[in-house]
Write a protein that holds these residues in place. Structure first.
Motif, short mmCIF file in Angstrom:
data_model
loop_
_atom_site.label_atom_id
_atom_site.label_comp_id
_atom_site.label_asym_id
_atom_site.label_seq_id
_atom_site.Cartn_x
_atom_site.Cartn_y
_atom_site.Cartn_z
N TYR A 1 30.45 -16.14 -71.86
CA TYR A 1 31.06 -17.40 -72.29
C TYR A 1 30.22 -18.60 -71.86
O TYR A 1 30.09 -19.59 -72.62
CB TYR A 1 32.48 -17.51 -71.75
CG TYR A 1 33.47 -16.61 -72.45
CD1 TYR A 1 33.66 -16.68 -73.82
CD2 TYR A 1 34.21 -15.67 -71.74
CE1 TYR A 1 34.56 -15.86 -74.47
CE2 TYR A 1 35.11 -14.84 -72.37
CZ TYR A 1 35.28 -14.93 -73.74
OH TYR A 1 36.16 -14.12 -74.40
N ASP A 2 29.65 -18.55 -70.67
CA ASP A 2 28.76 -19.63 -70.23
C ASP A 2 27.54 -19.72 -71.13
O ASP A 2 27.08 -20.84 -71.47
CB ASP A 2 28.34 -19.40 -68.78
CG ASP A 2 29.51 -19.52 -67.81
OD1 ASP A 2 30.53 -20.12 -68.19
OD2 ASP A 2 29.41 -18.98 -66.69
N GLU B 1 33.99 -8.42 -65.66
CA GLU B 1 34.49 -9.79 -65.64
C GLU B 1 33.36 -10.79 -65.46
O GLU B 1 33.34 -11.84 -66.12
CB GLU B 1 35.52 -9.93 -64.52
CG GLU B 1 36.82 -9.19 -64.78
CD GLU B 1 37.77 -9.30 -63.61
OE1 GLU B 1 37.38 -9.93 -62.60
OE2 GLU B 1 38.90 -8.77 -63.70
N GLU B 2 32.43 -10.48 -64.56
CA GLU B 2 31.29 -11.37 -64.37
C GLU B 2 30.44 -11.46 -65.64
O GLU B 2 29.97 -12.55 -66.02
CB GLU B 2 30.44 -10.87 -63.21
CG GLU B 2 31.14 -10.97 -61.85
CD GLU B 2 30.30 -10.39 -60.73
OE1 GLU B 2 29.22 -9.83 -61.05
OE2 GLU B 2 30.71 -10.48 -59.56
N GLU B 3 30.26 -10.31 -66.30
CA GLU B 3 29.48 -10.31 -67.54
C GLU B 3 30.20 -11.08 -68.63
O GLU B 3 29.57 -11.81 -69.42
CB GLU B 3 29.23 -8.87 -67.98
CG GLU B 3 28.36 -8.75 -69.22
CD GLU B 3 28.10 -7.31 -69.60
OE1 GLU B 3 28.10 -7.01 -70.81
OE2 GLU B 3 27.90 -6.48 -68.69
N GLU B 4 31.54 -10.94 -68.67
CA GLU B 4 32.31 -11.69 -69.67
C GLU B 4 32.19 -13.19 -69.43
O GLU B 4 32.01 -13.98 -70.37
CB GLU B 4 33.78 -11.25 -69.58
CG GLU B 4 34.64 -11.77 -70.71
CD GLU B 4 34.54 -10.92 -71.97
OE1 GLU B 4 35.07 -11.35 -73.00
OE2 GLU B 4 33.92 -9.84 -71.91
N GLN B 5 32.29 -13.59 -68.16
CA GLN B 5 32.16 -15.01 -67.85
C GLN B 5 30.76 -15.52 -68.13
O GLN B 5 30.58 -16.65 -68.64
CB GLN B 5 32.53 -15.24 -66.37
CG GLN B 5 32.59 -16.70 -65.97
CD GLN B 5 33.63 -17.48 -66.74
OE1 GLN B 5 34.72 -16.96 -67.01
NE2 GLN B 5 33.31 -18.71 -67.11
N ALA B 6 29.75 -14.70 -67.82
CA ALA B 6 28.37 -15.09 -68.11
C ALA B 6 28.14 -15.24 -69.62
O ALA B 6 27.41 -16.13 -70.08
CB ALA B 6 27.40 -14.07 -67.52
#
Length: 353
Positions: free
Chosen positions: A262-263, A255-260
């Protein structure tokens, strides 16, 4: 007048004495009336009816009586079983003496029944011997047995010495085991212990399926089995918890990698769009910008190795999901490189804002 007063005092004293002697005299009646029996019964303290309000002593006595009766029945049952068992064994021993010598070749019903009794006695002794040996092997092996599967010659010598029968009767008992469809608690093994035997000649050793173990041995084995199962359950539980914690960690990292990712996509779109605006104002030489140039401007050198996967996922996402940015190949400074070009007109972009 003085005489009248003395008479009244005498009368009152006699009435008071009568009331003290007979409490059912009504005080309101001056001692001259009698209280009704029904009112007297209502005023007397009532005794609890028999059978109610039984305390702990009553139930404890009932329990002790019941326990004594149960213990007596258990004792009588054990006595009957012992007597029946011993009588059965005595009848088995008598059957050897009652068996005529010429019954081996006779086919009448009496001799056949006696032959069956002898076979059953041999099987009984063989079962007892094998179960005791198997129990000893399982409970510390005091006789240093190599296996709980006893050699057929050793089992045969023991049975013949105890029962006094012949070798033919022992072989007949083995034939009975082979031909029986029931589980007699005796397993016939060949030289290859994993292969079943089909004839008496192939029998190499005999093994009990029901080892006879003492109470202490059974208790120790039960404790060891319970501890082993508890240990396995404990480690299985720890393993499951470890897997769950690892999966939660992986999901959180994803999830953190997915959010990173998108950022990073947002930052790339902003850089390419700003570069295009500056080119429109003649502040940049080319309308496109190199992909690695964008990477170097967004990710510091010490984080590029750590952010490599995030960057690659952002590049793939832009290539497949972003129509405002086009990936092209241009020669810049004599080298071919991949660049990004903003394809949406500026007025549309400004109106969107």
């Amino acid at each position: 007048s003085s005489g009248g007063k003395e008479a009244e005092r005498d009368a009152s004293s006699r009435a008071g004495g009568l009331i003290r002697r007979f409490p059912w005299r009504a005080a309101s009646d001056g001692g001259h009336g009698v209280t009704p029996r029904r009112a007297l019964l209502r005023s007397a303290p009532r005794q609890p009816p028999e059978g109610k309000g039984k305390g702990l002593e009553y139930y404890l006595s009932q329990f002790l009586c019941l326990a004594s009766l149960v213990l007596l029945l258990i004792f009588l049952g054990i006595l009957v079983v012992k007597m029946v068992g011993s009588g059965w064994l005595d009848r088995r021993e008598e059957s050897f003496n009652l068996l005529p010598v010429d019954c081996d070749k006779s086919t009448d019903d009496f001799c056949q029944a006696k032959q069956k009794d002898v076979t059953m006695a041999v099987l009984h002794e063989l079962y007892s011997y094998l179960s005791v040996q198997a129990g000893n092997f399982e409970c510390g092996n005091p006789e240093n047995l190599k296996s709980k599967c006893i050699w057929v010659s050793e089992a045969k010598d023991h049975v013949l010495n105890v029962t006094g029968t012949s070798s033919q009767k022992f072989e007949a008992a083995l034939h009975w085991i082979l031909n029986s469809n029931k589980d007699l608690g005796i397993r016939l093994k060949g030289k290859d212990l994993s292969e079943p035997v089909s004839s008496v000649e192939e029998v190499f050793c005999l093994e009990s399926a029901h080892p006879q173990m003492g109470l202490g041995c059974r208790f120790r084995r039960a404790v060891v089995t319970a501890i082993r199962n508890l240990f396995l359950f404990f480690w299985s539980l720890i393993t499951l918890w470890g897997i769950l914690i690892y999966l939660r960690y992986r999901w959180r990292k994803m999830e953190e990698e997915e959010q990173a990712m998108y950022d990073m996509v947002k930052d790339i779109i902003a850089v390419v769009h700003n570069h295009y605006k500056e080119w429109e104002r003649n502040l940049e030489r080319y309308p496109y910008v190199g992909i690695f140039h964008v990477r170097d401007s967004l990710i510091p050198p010490q984080s590029r190795k750590k952010m490599k996967r995030v960057w690659e996922r952002a590049v793939d996402f832009l290539a497949s999901n972003e129509s405002r940015i086009q990936t092209e190949s241009h020669r810049v400074a004599g080298e071919d490189m991949l660049v990004w070009r903003w394809t949406q007109p500026s007025y549309l972009s400004d109106s969107e804002h």
